[in-house]
Design a protein around this motif. Structure first.
Motif, PDB file in Angstrom:
ATOM      1  N   GLU A  89       0.868  -1.174   0.000  1.00  0.00           N
ATOM      2  CA  GLU A  89       0.000   0.000   0.000  1.00  0.00           C
ATOM      3  C   GLU A  89       0.905   1.224   0.000  1.00  0.00           C
ATOM      4  N   CYS A 109      -0.559   8.181   5.592  1.00  0.00           N
ATOM      5  CA  CYS A 109      -0.507   6.815   6.110  1.00  0.00           C
ATOM      6  C   CYS A 109      -1.037   6.814   7.534  1.00  0.00           C
ATOM      7  N   MET A 159      -3.681   1.659   7.931  1.00  0.00           N
ATOM      8  CA  MET A 159      -2.877   1.268   6.771  1.00  0.00           C
ATOM      9  C   MET A 159      -1.552   0.668   7.222  1.00  0.00           C
ATOM     10  N   TRP A 160      -0.916   1.331   8.193  1.00  0.00           N
ATOM     11  CA  TRP A 160       0.347   0.833   8.746  1.00  0.00           C
ATOM     12  C   TRP A 160       0.198  -0.597   9.237  1.00  0.00           C
ATOM     13  N   ALA A 212       5.199   2.667   5.124  1.00  0.00           N
ATOM     14  CA  ALA A 212       4.822   1.396   5.756  1.00  0.00           C
ATOM     15  C   ALA A 212       5.492   0.221   5.058  1.00  0.00           C
TER      16      ALA A 212
END
Length: 250
Positions: free
Chosen positions: A88, A95, A99-100, A146
């Motif tokens: 991603e 971020c 998402m992380w 990430a």
């Protein structure tokens, strides 16, 4: 029970599938693991000597149930290829923690969980672990806070595995692919991006899934019996050139 067996995660497509095919050609039995059950079934359909196992590597309970099932099926485990991963991308300030975590759960937690579950079987065979990181774990790039951080962590995890598991004869190495000509990459990379990569890579091209699989297969094999704790960038020289190569060429 004497034929060697490899477990490959993320085996339904891409580098994982290419590695499964190559290992089969070289006489190994292959446990193909992926969370995409439909794609996995299609991938494994015509691969004699391979068996599909549906599992999400980020979920500990699924991993703990699947590794024993693989051992029941094949009787042994000689190599583990931690290939499953997600990507991603986006600016660092966009971020968020969700998402992380999505990226870390598969790219880092998954490598840890499958490795931990496989260690007892690998001790029995003095086997090998090959973790798939990325060139993004070796050099920073925009939009990959990430993803790049997860892959850098996989590199360090590999070194820890090599340091601590060597006494059991278990080898642990890491492959860091550079730009690879996958269907997904070709679908999202514009001609401008492709040209920029070609300009920055000494070999002046993308790699292929087969080329990455060849490196993985070597590290799993007895030919690499004294190789452990190594981070191998299979990237056409991309990581080695640092900054400024395109301008110097000009």
């Amino acid at each position: 029970m004497t034929q060697k067996t490899v477990l490959i995660t993320g085996a339904a497509r891409g580098i994982g599938l290419a590695t499964a095919r190559l290992m089969l050609e070289r006489g190994w039995q292959v446990a193909m693991l992926d969370r995409d059950s439909d794609e996995l079934a299609v991938a494994a359909r015509d691969l004699n000597g391979a068996a599909p196992f549906v599992c999400d590597v980020s979920i500990a309970a699924q991993v703990d149930a699947t590794v024993p099932a693989i051992l029941d099926r094949f009787g042994r485990l000689d190599a583990l290829v931690n290939n499953a991963g997600v990507a991603e991308f986006g600016p660092i300030e966009q971020c968020d923690f969700s998402m992380w975590r999505r990226v870390m759960e598969t790219n880092l937690d998954g490598v840890f969980l499958v490795s931990q579950a496989s260690i007892p079987a690998l001790k029995d065979t003095r086997g090998a672990i090959v973790n798939i990181a990325s060139i993004s774990g070796l050099r920073a790039s925009t939009l990959r806070v990430a993803y790049g951080t997860s892959k850098a962590a996989v590199i360090q995890l590999t070194r820890q595995q090599a340091a601590e598991l060597g006494e059991y004869g278990i080898r642990a190495n890491c492959v860091c692919p550079g730009p690879v000509r996958t269907k997904l990459a070709m679908a999202v990379h514009s001609q401008e991006i492709i040209d920029a990569y070609h300009d920055a890579i000494p070999l002046n091209r993308y790699g292929s899934e087969q080329e990455i699989a060849e490196v993985i297969a070597f590290l799993c094999s007895d030919q690499a019996s004294y190789v452990t704790g190594q981070i191998i960038a299979s990237d056409g020289g991309f990581e080695s050139t640092g900054v400024g190569l395109p301008a110097l060429r000009g």
